[in-house]
Design a protein around this motif. Structure first.
Motif, PDB file in Angstrom:
ATOM      1  N   LYS A 129      -0.936   6.258   5.225  1.00 48.00           N
ATOM      2  CA  LYS A 129      -0.365   4.764   5.746  1.00 48.00           C
ATOM      3  C   LYS A 129      -1.355   3.692   4.988  1.00 48.00           C
ATOM      4  N   GLY A 130      -0.855   2.845   4.313  1.00 44.75           N
ATOM      5  CA  GLY A 130      -1.452   1.830   3.795  1.00 44.75           C
ATOM      6  C   GLY A 130      -0.867   0.563   3.496  1.00 44.75           C
ATOM      7  N   THR A 131      -1.538  -0.690   3.079  1.00 46.67           N
ATOM      8  CA  THR A 131      -1.105  -1.715   2.562  1.00 46.67           C
ATOM      9  C   THR A 131      -1.132  -1.980   1.285  1.00 46.67           C
ATOM     10  N   HIS A 132      -0.029  -2.319   0.417  1.00 42.22           N
ATOM     11  CA  HIS A 132      -0.058  -2.403  -1.096  1.00 42.22           C
ATOM     12  C   HIS A 132      -0.745  -3.590  -1.503  1.00 42.22           C
ATOM     13  N   LYS A 133      -1.930  -3.602  -1.949  1.00 42.29           N
ATOM     14  CA  LYS A 133      -2.700  -4.647  -2.362  1.00 42.29           C
ATOM     15  C   LYS A 133      -3.089  -4.488  -3.690  1.00 42.29           C
ATOM     16  N   GLY A 134      -2.572  -3.622  -4.637  1.00 39.90           N
ATOM     17  CA  GLY A 134      -2.964  -3.651  -5.989  1.00 39.90           C
ATOM     18  C   GLY A 134      -1.689  -3.027  -6.713  1.00 39.90           C
ATOM     19  N   GLU A 135      -1.674  -2.896  -7.932  1.00 41.55           N
ATOM     20  CA  GLU A 135      -0.707  -2.363  -8.751  1.00 41.55           C
ATOM     21  C   GLU A 135      -0.555  -0.869  -8.536  1.00 41.55           C
ATOM     22  N   TYR A 136       0.729  -0.409  -8.106  1.00 41.90           N
ATOM     23  CA  TYR A 136       1.087   1.092  -8.257  1.00 41.90           C
ATOM     24  C   TYR A 136       2.492   1.246  -8.449  1.00 41.90           C
ATOM     25  N   LEU A 137       2.604   2.442  -9.422  1.00 43.79           N
ATOM     26  CA  LEU A 137       3.843   2.704  -9.925  1.00 43.79           C
ATOM     27  C   LEU A 137       4.578   1.568 -10.835  1.00 43.79           C
ATOM     28  N   GLY A 138       3.554   0.638 -11.327  1.00 47.70           N
ATOM     29  CA  GLY A 138       4.011  -0.301 -12.302  1.00 47.70           C
ATOM     30  C   GLY A 138       4.595  -1.809 -11.354  1.00 47.70           C
ATOM     31  N   VAL A 139       4.400  -1.584  -9.864  1.00 44.60           N
ATOM     32  CA  VAL A 139       4.769  -2.729  -8.973  1.00 44.60           C
ATOM     33  C   VAL A 139       3.332  -3.470  -8.672  1.00 44.60           C
ATOM     34  N   PRO A 140       3.293  -4.603  -9.046  1.00 42.28           N
ATOM     35  CA  PRO A 140       2.218  -5.714  -8.494  1.00 42.28           C
ATOM     36  C   PRO A 140       2.314  -5.701  -7.113  1.00 42.28           C
ATOM     37  N   ALA A 141       0.921  -5.944  -6.363  1.00 40.81           N
ATOM     38  CA  ALA A 141       1.047  -6.024  -5.204  1.00 40.81           C
ATOM     39  C   ALA A 141       1.915  -6.838  -4.497  1.00 40.81           C
ATOM     40  N   THR A 142       2.445  -6.176  -3.320  1.00 39.24           N
ATOM     41  CA  THR A 142       3.366  -6.750  -2.548  1.00 39.24           C
ATOM     42  C   THR A 142       2.995  -7.098  -1.286  1.00 39.24           C
ATOM     43  N   GLY A 143       1.944  -6.720  -0.554  1.00 33.52           N
ATOM     44  CA  GLY A 143       1.370  -6.623   0.750  1.00 33.52           C
ATOM     45  C   GLY A 143       2.175  -5.961   1.798  1.00 33.52           C
ATOM     46  N   LYS A 144       3.044  -5.128   1.257  1.00 34.92           N
ATOM     47  CA  LYS A 144       3.965  -4.390   2.196  1.00 34.92           C
ATOM     48  C   LYS A 144       3.037  -3.195   2.685  1.00 34.92           C
ATOM     49  N   GLU A 145       3.202  -2.712   4.039  1.00 37.19           N
ATOM     50  CA  GLU A 145       2.729  -1.554   4.448  1.00 37.19           C
ATOM     51  C   GLU A 145       3.913  -0.391   3.968  1.00 37.19           C
ATOM     52  N   ILE A 146       3.153   0.709   3.811  1.00 38.11           N
ATOM     53  CA  ILE A 146       3.725   2.014   3.219  1.00 38.11           C
ATOM     54  C   ILE A 146       3.364   3.127   4.149  1.00 38.11           C
ATOM     55  N   ARG A 147       4.299   3.888   4.238  1.00 40.70           N
ATOM     56  CA  ARG A 147       4.125   5.372   4.624  1.00 40.70           C
ATOM     57  C   ARG A 147       4.747   6.571   3.685  1.00 40.70           C
ATOM     58  N   SER A 148       3.867   7.537   3.519  1.00 42.66           N
ATOM     59  CA  SER A 148       4.323   8.400   2.677  1.00 42.66           C
ATOM     60  C   SER A 148       3.835   9.772   3.266  1.00 42.66           C
ATOM     61  N   GLN A 149       3.987  10.927   2.596  1.00 40.94           N
ATOM     62  CA  GLN A 149       3.714  12.240   3.072  1.00 40.94           C
ATOM     63  C   GLN A 149       3.269  13.131   1.909  1.00 40.94           C
ATOM     64  N   GLU A 150       2.444  14.042   2.348  1.00 40.82           N
ATOM     65  CA  GLU A 150       2.068  14.983   1.424  1.00 40.82           C
ATOM     66  C   GLU A 150       2.437  16.499   2.235  1.00 40.82           C
ATOM     67  N   THR A 151       2.651  17.617   1.329  1.00 43.58           N
ATOM     68  CA  THR A 151       2.729  18.786   2.018  1.00 43.58           C
ATOM     69  C   THR A 151       2.241  19.776   0.821  1.00 43.58           C
ATOM     70  N   GLY A 152       1.142  20.393   1.263  1.00 42.13           N
ATOM     71  CA  GLY A 152       0.483  21.058   0.173  1.00 42.13           C
ATOM     72  C   GLY A 152      -0.165  22.591   0.692  1.00 42.13           C
ATOM     73  N   LEU A 153      -0.687  23.243  -0.292  1.00 46.69           N
ATOM     74  CA  LEU A 153      -1.368  24.714  -0.113  1.00 46.69           C
ATOM     75  C   LEU A 153      -2.506  24.579  -0.999  1.00 46.69           C
ATOM     76  N   VAL A 154      -3.904  24.951  -0.343  1.00 46.13           N
ATOM     77  CA  VAL A 154      -4.947  24.960  -0.692  1.00 46.13           C
ATOM     78  C   VAL A 154      -5.569  26.468  -0.565  1.00 46.13           C
TER      79      VAL A 154
END
Length: 137
Positions: free
Chosen positions: A86-111
């Motif tokens: 979880k985090g707040t979009h305060k800088g460019e990501y994926l070509g999108v300038p900062a929006t101030g929006k809160e995001i929630r994402s996920q990762e599944t992995g094997l190490v």
């Protein structure tokens, strides 16, 4: 190392490197021959330096990002996990300038571990979900 030790090491990695943004500590957790098979899909070399490059970019966009391990287990040399970020979009990501929006994402992995160090990573990260939350798609 035992499966239990590998679990503890991975948990410390998430706490020390990801959540404290101590990217330069990565070398303590990765073997020199570390390969991240998922970074190639983003055009980044799957090396320790590539890992650091991606996370610096991610933290520039989401400087308050926090990772929570939802599930983690181990068998042999492998640790498998599912994390939420979880985090707040305060800088460019994926070509999108900062929006101030809160995001929630996920990762599944094997190490895969060898001699207490991570040597290989396979995983999925939901960049599409982040793009959708930022209004890109």
């Amino acid at each position: 190392m035992s499966p239990e030790e590998n679990l503890r090491t991975y948990g410390r990695f998430v706490a020390d490197v990801l959540n404290k943004r101590s990217i330069d500590l990565a070398e303590q957790y990765f073997a020199p021959q570390f390969v991240d098979h998922s970074l190639a899909s983003m055009g980044i070399q799957g090396t320790v330096e590539g890992f650091k490059e991606w996370f610096r970019m991610f933290y520039a966009a989401f400087p308050d990002a926090t990772w929570k391990i939802e599930y983690m287990d181990s068998k042999g040399d492998w640790v498998y996990h599912h994390k939420i970020v979880k985090g707040t979009h305060k800088g460019e990501y994926l070509g999108v300038p900062a929006t101030g929006k809160e995001i929630r994402s996920q990762e599944t992995g094997l190490v895969r571990f060898k001699d207490g160090k991570m040597v290989e990573f396979w995983g999925t990260f939901d960049d599409f979900g982040i793009a959708r939350q930022l209004g890109r798609v």
